[in-house]
Design an enzyme around this catalytic site. Structure first.
Site, PDB file in Angstrom:
ATOM      1  CD  GLU A   1     -49.618 -21.764 -22.588  1.00  0.00           C
ATOM      2  OE1 GLU A   1     -49.546 -20.547 -22.455  1.00  0.00           O
ATOM      3  OE2 GLU A   1     -49.439 -22.545 -21.653  1.00  0.00           O
TER       4      GLU A   1
ATOM      5  CG  HIS B   1     -43.252 -15.024 -22.760  1.00  0.00           C
ATOM      6  ND1 HIS B   1     -43.872 -14.649 -23.930  1.00  0.00           N
ATOM      7  CD2 HIS B   1     -44.068 -15.938 -22.186  1.00  0.00           C
ATOM      8  CE1 HIS B   1     -45.021 -15.295 -24.035  1.00  0.00           C
ATOM      9  NE2 HIS B   1     -45.162 -16.092 -22.991  1.00  0.00           N
TER      10      HIS B   1
ATOM     11  NE  ARG C   1     -42.796 -19.749 -23.044  1.00  0.00           N
ATOM     12  CZ  ARG C   1     -43.564 -19.669 -21.956  1.00  0.00           C
ATOM     13  NH1 ARG C   1     -43.044 -19.346 -20.808  1.00  0.00           N
ATOM     14  NH2 ARG C   1     -44.848 -19.883 -22.021  1.00  0.00           N
TER      15      ARG C   1
ATOM     16  CG  HIS D   1     -41.759 -15.389 -18.899  1.00  0.00           C
ATOM     17  ND1 HIS D   1     -42.802 -14.566 -18.535  1.00  0.00           N
ATOM     18  CD2 HIS D   1     -42.282 -16.642 -18.973  1.00  0.00           C
ATOM     19  CE1 HIS D   1     -43.902 -15.288 -18.394  1.00  0.00           C
ATOM     20  NE2 HIS D   1     -43.614 -16.552 -18.630  1.00  0.00           N
TER      21      HIS D   1
ATOM     22  NE  ARG E   1     -41.617 -21.715 -16.957  1.00  0.00           N
ATOM     23  CZ  ARG E   1     -42.784 -21.147 -17.293  1.00  0.00           C
ATOM     24  NH1 ARG E   1     -43.908 -21.828 -17.220  1.00  0.00           N
ATOM     25  NH2 ARG E   1     -42.799 -19.889 -17.675  1.00  0.00           N
TER      26      ARG E   1
END
Ligand code: FAD
Ligand code: SIN
Length: 525
Positions: A116, A232, A278, A339, A374
């Site tokens: 990811e 997100h 992200r 998110h 994060r």
């Protein structure tokens, strides 16, 4: 012991609540209070998986560096090291409990590891694209069948009960009957999840109203880094899809972003393109949508073989197909949505808060792991590692702790039934719209100041209502949502530079040695 008392009171039944209960229940009595059906919460909807160094070619050092890189080094390095080094044990525990992680018959490990954004290696263990659902479905029967675990559903915790700076339990309101109950415990563990519902558009379920953060704040605990709401990048854009996430693993497996006219854009923003952390991807999409006037961008994985897509993303494939989108042939329309709450109740490495005998674990907590942003799939990991740490700490102190049975009962003598509750639904919408428009992906001083004034007004109205009217569960959630929105705005206003998820056009540069934003109820009086 009375039916209203226990050794450890766990508030919340996401992955944190369930794993903590199972960890503790062989050695003491546990009670889980949950405002939803057991096992619901963000955990149930987790798609991508759980990060951890599992492949022998991967290393702790790389996972630590990726976590620090995503967090712009605002992380607490000790917490990062602690979580990364304890990941294997925590994940192995889930394997032992029977979670059916996707296997890989040809790789270096028995399990398939996906990649990811922000990860320099494949290190995310998962169950296809429905990791959270599979974890929860494995844990729920174990929790239900454990003789030492008592489960109380449909109750919303209203406030913590404390005496001499010690937490001795919590009050709840029943969601259907409005009955108020006082629960007593030697230790209380907040596992109430995050506060993403403070925003109009979110990937989270309705339960994410920041209740634990608001309760701990009212009880005198410090909170930190509330300005870092993670958006997100890819939430499904469709009128009939409420809060449906398209996992980052789609980009990890080669999915490409483009504008509705087909033009790619991520190369303009970061050399890692779709696999940048992200915050960068969400901001790039936001910028491109505002620049071009597009309502959404496209995420396309259709160049991959159809069998691969259906094997790796079966839930997303089915969901999109039910809405007329065949992802093996068509791009998926997506938009960013709130998110994850990177900040929360401050804890140490045992999960302990400022209030004696109160622990905060999972998304409700600020442990220092995430810094300014994060890293994908580090959240479920944090829930697991700190559930294990809190268990060890609680059990080491349990014998020396006595139950305080002298708990004050709820005083409802000064309130009357409200004439109407329309303000709850009005304020609910107003707060979430305000947060989205003024405290969203891109911020500026004027908008923050406007948001601060408006929230203060709503806070005052709510406080007046609380003091004079019979409460409901919906009202308690609104009260918490407004409280955490205020904490987010105050934290965002205090940070006069940009870093990670906090981007302020009036202060676009970062600074030399950025520090966490710590708010203290004592100093806010
Ligand atoms: P939750 O799972 O949110 O559970 C909170 C619980 O507390 C719920 O049971 C709720 O009902 C209860 N509760 C709340 N307030 C009260 C109250 N006042 N009284 C009683 N009960 C209360 N992270 C990853 O690491 N990997 C992923 O792949 C991933 N995918 C995600 C996908 C989606 C769609 C979402 C929304 C999040 C994802 N995340 C992922 C983030 C991760 O799922 C969450 O951070 C994590 O599950 C939080 O777990 P938790 O137990 O702390 O809280
Ligand atoms: C995702 O699957 O994209 C979500 C992962 C995460 O939030 O960590």
């Amino acid at each position: 012991m009375s039916p209203f008392s226990t050794d450890v009171l766990i508030i919340g039944s996401g992955i944190t609540g369930l794993v903590s209960a199972l960890q503790l229940a062989d050695d003491c009595r546990v009670m889980i209070l949950s405002k939803t059906e057991l096992g619901q919460g963000s955990s149930y909807y987790a798609q991508g998986g759980i990060a951890g160094v599992i492949d022998p070619s991967d290393s702790f050092e790389d996972h630590i560096n990726d976590t620090l890189g995503a967090g712009s080094h605002l992380n607490d390095e000790e917490a990062v090291k602690f979580v990364v080094e304890n990941a294997q044990e925590a994940i192995q525990n889930l394997i032992d409990l029977g979670v059916p992680f996707t296997q890989d018959h040809f790789g270096n490990t028995p399990f398939h590891l996906t990649k990811e954004g922000g990860h320099s290696a494949r290190r995310v263990i998962h169950v296809a694209d429905h990791t959270g659902r599979s974890v929860q479905q494995t844990l729920i029967p174990l929790v239900k069948n454990h003789p030492n675990i008592q489960i109380i559903e449909d109750v919303t915790a209203v406030d913590l009960i404390q005496e001499n700076n010690t937490c001795i339990g919590a009050y709840t309101i029943h969601r259907k009957t409005n009955e108020i109950t006082a629960w007593q415990a030697k230790y209380t563990l907040l596992a109430t999840g995050g506060a993403s519902k403070a925003y109009m558009y979110t990937t989270n379920p309705d339960s994410s109203t920041g209740d634990g953060i608001a309760m701990a704040w009212r009880a005198g605990c410090r909170v930190a880094n509330m300005e870092f709401t993670q958006f997100h990048p890819t939430c499904l854009y469709h009128p009939k899809a409420k809060s449906f996430l398209i996992t980052e693993a789609v980009r990890g497996e080669g999915g490409k972003l483009s504008l509705p006219d087909g033009s790619a854009f991520m190369h303009k923003y970061d050399e890692r393109e779709e696999l940048a952390p992200r915050d960068i991807v969400a901001r790039s999409i936001d910028h491109e949508m505002k620049r071009s006037g597009a309502d959404y961008v496209n995420l396309d994985i259709s160049h991959k073989p159809a069998e691969f897509i259906m094997e790796h993303f079966p839930m997303i494939y089915q969901k999109c197909l039910s809405l007329g989108i065949d992802i093996t042939k068509d791009p998926i329309p997506v938009v960013p949505a709130s998110h994850y709450t990177c900040g929360g109740v401050m804890t140490d490495l045992n999960g302990e808060t400022d209030l004696d005998r109160l622990y905060a674990i999972g998304e409700v907590a600020y442990t220092g792991l995430h810094g300014a942003n994060r890293l994908a799939s580090n959240s479920l990991l944090e829930c697991l590692v700190f559930a294990h740490a809190a268990k060890k700490h609680i059990l080491s102190r349990l014998q020396t702790c006595t139950l305080n049975t002298d708990v004050p009962s709820w005083d409802g003598s000064h309130v009357r039934p409200a004439q109407e509750y329309i303000m709850i639904y009005h304020d609910w919408d107003e707060v979430r719209r305000l947060m989205w428009d003024y405290v969203g992906i891109v911020r500026r001083d004027l908008r923050l100041e406007r948001a601060r004034k408006r929230i203060q007004l709503i806070l005052d109205e709510i406080q007046e209502f609380y003091q004079t009217n019979v409460i409901t569960s919906d009202f308690i959630e609104l009260r918490n949502l407004v409280q955490v929105s205020d904490l987010i705005i105050r934290s965002a206003s205090a940070r006069k530079h940009s870093i990670g998820l906090h981007y302020n056009i009036d202060h676009p540069e970062s600074v030399e040695s950025p520090q966490p934003t710590i708010l203290s109820p004592e100093e806010s009086k």
